[in-house]
Design a protein around this motif. Sequence first.
Motif, short mmCIF file in Angstrom:
data_model
loop_
_atom_site.label_atom_id
_atom_site.label_comp_id
_atom_site.label_asym_id
_atom_site.label_seq_id
_atom_site.Cartn_x
_atom_site.Cartn_y
_atom_site.Cartn_z
N SER A 123 0.82 -1.21 0.00
CA SER A 123 0.00 0.00 0.00
C SER A 123 0.85 1.26 0.00
O SER A 123 0.37 2.34 -0.33
CB SER A 123 -0.94 0.00 1.21
OG SER A 123 -0.21 0.19 2.41
N GLY A 181 3.64 0.95 -3.97
CA GLY A 181 3.15 0.98 -5.33
C GLY A 181 2.41 -0.21 -5.87
O GLY A 181 1.66 -0.07 -6.84
N GLU A 188 -0.16 -2.04 -4.83
CA GLU A 188 -1.62 -1.94 -4.80
C GLU A 188 -2.12 -1.00 -5.90
O GLU A 188 -3.05 -1.34 -6.64
CB GLU A 188 -2.09 -1.44 -3.43
CG GLU A 188 -3.61 -1.32 -3.33
CD GLU A 188 -4.09 -0.82 -1.99
OE1 GLU A 188 -5.30 -0.90 -1.73
OE2 GLU A 188 -3.25 -0.33 -1.20
N LYS A 189 -1.49 0.15 -6.04
CA LYS A 189 -1.91 1.09 -7.08
C LYS A 189 -1.61 0.55 -8.48
O LYS A 189 -2.36 0.81 -9.43
CB LYS A 189 -1.22 2.44 -6.87
CG LYS A 189 -1.71 3.18 -5.63
CD LYS A 189 -1.04 4.54 -5.50
CE LYS A 189 -1.58 5.28 -4.27
NZ LYS A 189 -0.91 6.60 -4.09
N GLU A 190 -0.54 -0.20 -8.61
CA GLU A 190 -0.23 -0.82 -9.89
C GLU A 190 -1.34 -1.78 -10.32
O GLU A 190 -1.80 -1.74 -11.46
CB GLU A 190 1.10 -1.58 -9.81
CG GLU A 190 1.45 -2.32 -11.10
CD GLU A 190 2.64 -3.25 -10.94
OE1 GLU A 190 2.83 -4.10 -11.83
OE2 GLU A 190 3.38 -3.15 -9.93
N MET A 199 -4.44 -1.80 -9.31
CA MET A 199 -5.64 -1.02 -9.57
C MET A 199 -5.57 -0.37 -10.95
O MET A 199 -6.55 -0.33 -11.69
CB MET A 199 -5.82 0.05 -8.49
CG MET A 199 -6.05 -0.50 -7.09
SD MET A 199 -7.58 -1.44 -6.95
CE MET A 199 -8.78 -0.13 -7.19
N ALA A 200 -4.40 0.15 -11.30
CA ALA A 200 -4.24 0.79 -12.61
C ALA A 200 -4.36 -0.21 -13.75
O ALA A 200 -4.87 0.12 -14.82
CB ALA A 200 -2.89 1.50 -12.67
N TYR A 252 -6.17 -7.45 -6.45
CA TYR A 252 -5.25 -7.18 -5.34
C TYR A 252 -5.50 -8.12 -4.17
O TYR A 252 -4.55 -8.66 -3.58
CB TYR A 252 -5.39 -5.72 -4.92
CG TYR A 252 -4.52 -5.32 -3.75
CD1 TYR A 252 -3.13 -5.38 -3.83
CD2 TYR A 252 -5.10 -4.85 -2.57
CE1 TYR A 252 -2.34 -5.00 -2.76
CE2 TYR A 252 -4.31 -4.47 -1.49
CZ TYR A 252 -2.93 -4.54 -1.59
OH TYR A 252 -2.15 -4.17 -0.52
N PHE A 281 4.10 4.15 -9.60
CA PHE A 281 2.83 3.90 -8.94
C PHE A 281 2.85 4.32 -7.46
O PHE A 281 1.94 3.99 -6.71
CB PHE A 281 2.45 2.42 -9.05
CG PHE A 281 2.16 2.00 -10.46
CD1 PHE A 281 0.97 2.36 -11.07
CD2 PHE A 281 3.07 1.25 -11.19
CE1 PHE A 281 0.68 1.97 -12.37
CE2 PHE A 281 2.81 0.86 -12.49
CZ PHE A 281 1.60 1.22 -13.09
N TYR A 282 3.89 5.04 -7.05
CA TYR A 282 3.95 5.57 -5.69
C TYR A 282 4.71 6.89 -5.72
O TYR A 282 5.39 7.23 -6.71
CB TYR A 282 4.61 4.57 -4.74
CG TYR A 282 6.11 4.39 -4.92
CD1 TYR A 282 7.01 4.89 -3.99
CD2 TYR A 282 6.62 3.70 -6.02
CE1 TYR A 282 8.37 4.72 -4.13
CE2 TYR A 282 7.98 3.53 -6.18
CZ TYR A 282 8.86 4.05 -5.23
OH TYR A 282 10.21 3.88 -5.40
#
Length: 450
Positions: A192, A195, A197-199, A201-202, A212, A428-429
Amino acid sequence: MPNKKESDTTVSSLPSDESNPTISSTIASTEYSKGNKPLSSAPVQIPISYPEDGMLTVEWIQDLTLTFDWSSRNLPPSEFPSVFPVDVFDTLVLTASKILHKEPNCVVIDDFDQDSRVVVVGDVHGQLHDVLFLLRDAGFPSKNCFFVFNGDYVDRGAWGLETFLLLLAWKVFLPHRVYLLRGNHESKYCTSVYGFEKEVMAKYGDKGKHAYRKCLGCFEGLPLASLIGKHVFTAHGGLFRSVSHAPSKKPKGKKKNKVVFNPETNPLSLGSFHELAKARRSVLDPPWNPQLSSNLIPGDLLWSDPSMKLGLSENTERGIGLLWGPDSTEEFLKKFSLKLIIRSHEGPDARQKRPDLAGMDNGYTIDHDVESGMCITLFSAPDYPQFQATEERFRNKGAYIVLKPPKFDIPDFNVFEAVTPRPDVNPFYDFKNAIDSDEELELASMGPST
């Protein structure tokens, strides 16, 4: 004595595999470019579909490899479902998870013959193209070529998802030749922050939360350590404490749901393999109460660091795990008749803050050289981190270790440089404001993983 060589610039010859004679010829015949350069722009077919019979083949993994390499260079992250649909993702992750969850906390790898060798890999942190180079440079997994990955597949780099999925595919295809251990970044908290998690999601959009959660569930199944042959111990962070003297109990009565922790009254001591076998690895994040013994051992195995100071002590810099000195390395090696401890966990950014230990310029360090053997730190992500706030990059090399018969206890160090050119991608972060190493994580802010 350890052996050291720079990696060749040609594709390594592959060992034969009697159970699957195509494993060498098929991959070796692929038109890879020489050296640590991108794979050839071979035509790819998308989307990838899972084999109807549920059986992965080396040809399927070859296609997946080429497709991930191509898509990383030609498609935005949002197009990932057109490459690897969520139903294929679900099938692969579920299949791999079932295999991983059945493995013990410490996997024993000893099904060797006179032609076997073992490749040990350190942190790779989503640097897909360097992983692809490493696999072909070391020689792909096969009947006589074992791989032990020492954790930290995701975060910081831009292709943690592709890296993790590719290694899961190898695990499903050759479950007794490819071993994936957990790193501290295979956790809810780290992913979280750094990066992953955001990766996800993207790349999976409205299915991102689902994907995830599936990855977190798969992380829970990753073993914590390995024993290679009779003489080599590997874990992402390193050594671990005994918890036999730190029991907890639940009082009777109205407060029965409140756990009361008995303070540790004895000094820290090294743990045993019996204690390791009983550790609760399904807890992804470190203990939010430091006296909860059920996941102290996983916390140590994933977060501890070697030190030049004698003895065992709490790792106050990280807020979790241990610091252990050369005397503890000697004690552990001698007690369990071992020759090598191979751990990872520290890249050039972390080692820059630890002048008492060698830097990570060449992807490995020998931290303790004692009477019974050595403690080695192995880092396999060259030019790390991919995104960096400082103007001057570390430009470190990566490394992997090859262990060979008869005793598999002499490390052959293979050093390599980062693949160039690397595709241009956005992080992503928030790498400009994120701390440069894991040393200062605010672990007190953590709650139980969900």
